[in-house]
Design a protein around this motif. Structure first.
Motif, PDB file in Angstrom:
ATOM      1  N   CYS A  26       0.762  -1.100   0.032  1.00  0.00           N
ATOM      2  CA  CYS A  26      -0.058  -0.168  -0.157  1.00  0.00           C
ATOM      3  C   CYS A  26       0.877   1.288  -0.051  1.00  0.00           C
ATOM      4  N   PHE A  28       0.026   4.363   0.453  1.00  0.00           N
ATOM      5  CA  PHE A  28      -0.187   5.500   1.647  1.00  0.00           C
ATOM      6  C   PHE A  28       0.082   4.822   3.060  1.00  0.00           C
ATOM      7  N   CYS A  29       0.427   3.596   2.996  1.00  0.00           N
ATOM      8  CA  CYS A  29       0.903   3.416   4.525  1.00  0.00           C
ATOM      9  C   CYS A  29       2.070   3.768   5.044  1.00  0.00           C
ATOM     10  N   ASP A  68      -4.908   0.536   6.732  1.00  0.00           N
ATOM     11  CA  ASP A  68      -6.009   0.290   5.681  1.00  0.00           C
ATOM     12  C   ASP A  68      -7.107  -0.175   6.344  1.00  0.00           C
ATOM     13  N   HIS A 119      -6.864   1.560   1.067  1.00  0.00           N
ATOM     14  CA  HIS A 119      -6.566   2.597   2.380  1.00  0.00           C
ATOM     15  C   HIS A 119      -7.626   3.711   2.212  1.00  0.00           C
TER      16      HIS A 119
HETATM   17 ZN   LIG Z   1      -2.347   1.645   3.298  1.00  0.00          ZN
END
Ligand SMILES: [Zn+2]
Length: 254
Positions: A26, A28-29, A68, A119
């Protein structure tokens, strides 16, 4: 009539897709890898979309949570309000720049929503030459009354954009976002409990239709009705079914 936006298919193919596949990392993590950040408030991050697939647009993303898990309706009211207020302010800032014919602010949630990343995030996109108000009108935001209080009116569309089930929140532009967020969370909970019980997918969209109000439309997502795909025919339910929904949804708005 608006001309279609042009989508860069070659770039679209390079986008990460992890809505149903945990093997894809992911993006965005790990905030330390993010670039082109526009604003930050705690773990809320507004940044340029790394994949500007739509031509003549200014695409941005708001990363809403650290991990997420969950979605807007499962967060505490405090946390959800912070997220909605942040996005609402940035949406208005973008509209105020006067660089765009219109600015869209929306969220995709779930495998049938058209989103690619699980996410929790939403998007604000400035459209340079496309004004969605040519096609979307106040009529699309009206319908059977489900709830009304001092600040917000919630209806089930009797003139939906696509159908079958579209829920509209109407409120004054300066209404308290905490109240609006509560009603948005309740609407989403009802959608996930009823029409989207199996798809677990929804979208919501913000609208500024150049009147005293702002609108949010929450749309339950599943297979797009074929009559809409082929003929642009939108469909809705009858009064009897609407009466059932009015009754069925009441506990969610208490
Ligand atoms: Zn994420």
């Amino acid at each position: 009539m608006n001309k279609p936006l042009i989508f860069d298919i070659a770039m679209g193919r390079t986008k990460p897709f992890n809505m149903e596949n945990d093997m894809v990392r992911c993006p965005f993590c790990d905030p330390s890898t993010l670039t082109d950040i526009l604003a930050k408030d705690g773990h809320l991050i507004w940044l340029m979309n790394k994949y500007p697939v739509l031509r003549d647009t200014w695409p941005t993303v708001i990363i809403e949570t650290e991990g997420d898990e969950g979605e807007l309706s499962t967060l505490s009211l405090n946390e959800a309000s912070r997220i909605i207020q942040f996005g609402y302010d940035k949406w208005h800032e973008t509209m105020a720049s006067k660089e765009f014919a219109s600015v869209i602010f929306f969220k995709n949630y779930g495998p049938m929503s058209g989103g690619s990343i699980r996410h929790p995030h939403s998007q604000i996109i400035g459209l340079r030459n496309y004004d969605y108000r040519e096609d979307i009108t106040v009529e699309h935001m009206n319908g059977w009354l489900l709830h009304e209080d001092q600040h917000v009116r919630i209806t089930l569309s009797n003139h939906p954009i696509i159908g079958f089930f579209e829920y509209n929140l109407r409120f004054k532009a300066d209404a308290p976002m905490r109240t609006i967020t509560l009603r948005l969370q309740q609407t989403i909970r009802y959608v996930l409990h009823s029409m989207s019980r199996f798809s677990q997918s929804y979208n919501y969209y913000f609208y500024d239709l150049h009147d005293d109000y702002r609108y949010i439309k929450v749309v339950s997502r599943y297979i797009t009705p074929p009559l809409f795909v082929g003929y642009g025919i939108s469909q809705t339910c009858d009064d009897k079914r609407a009466a059932h929904i009015i009754k069925d949804s009441r506990p969610f708005f208490e």
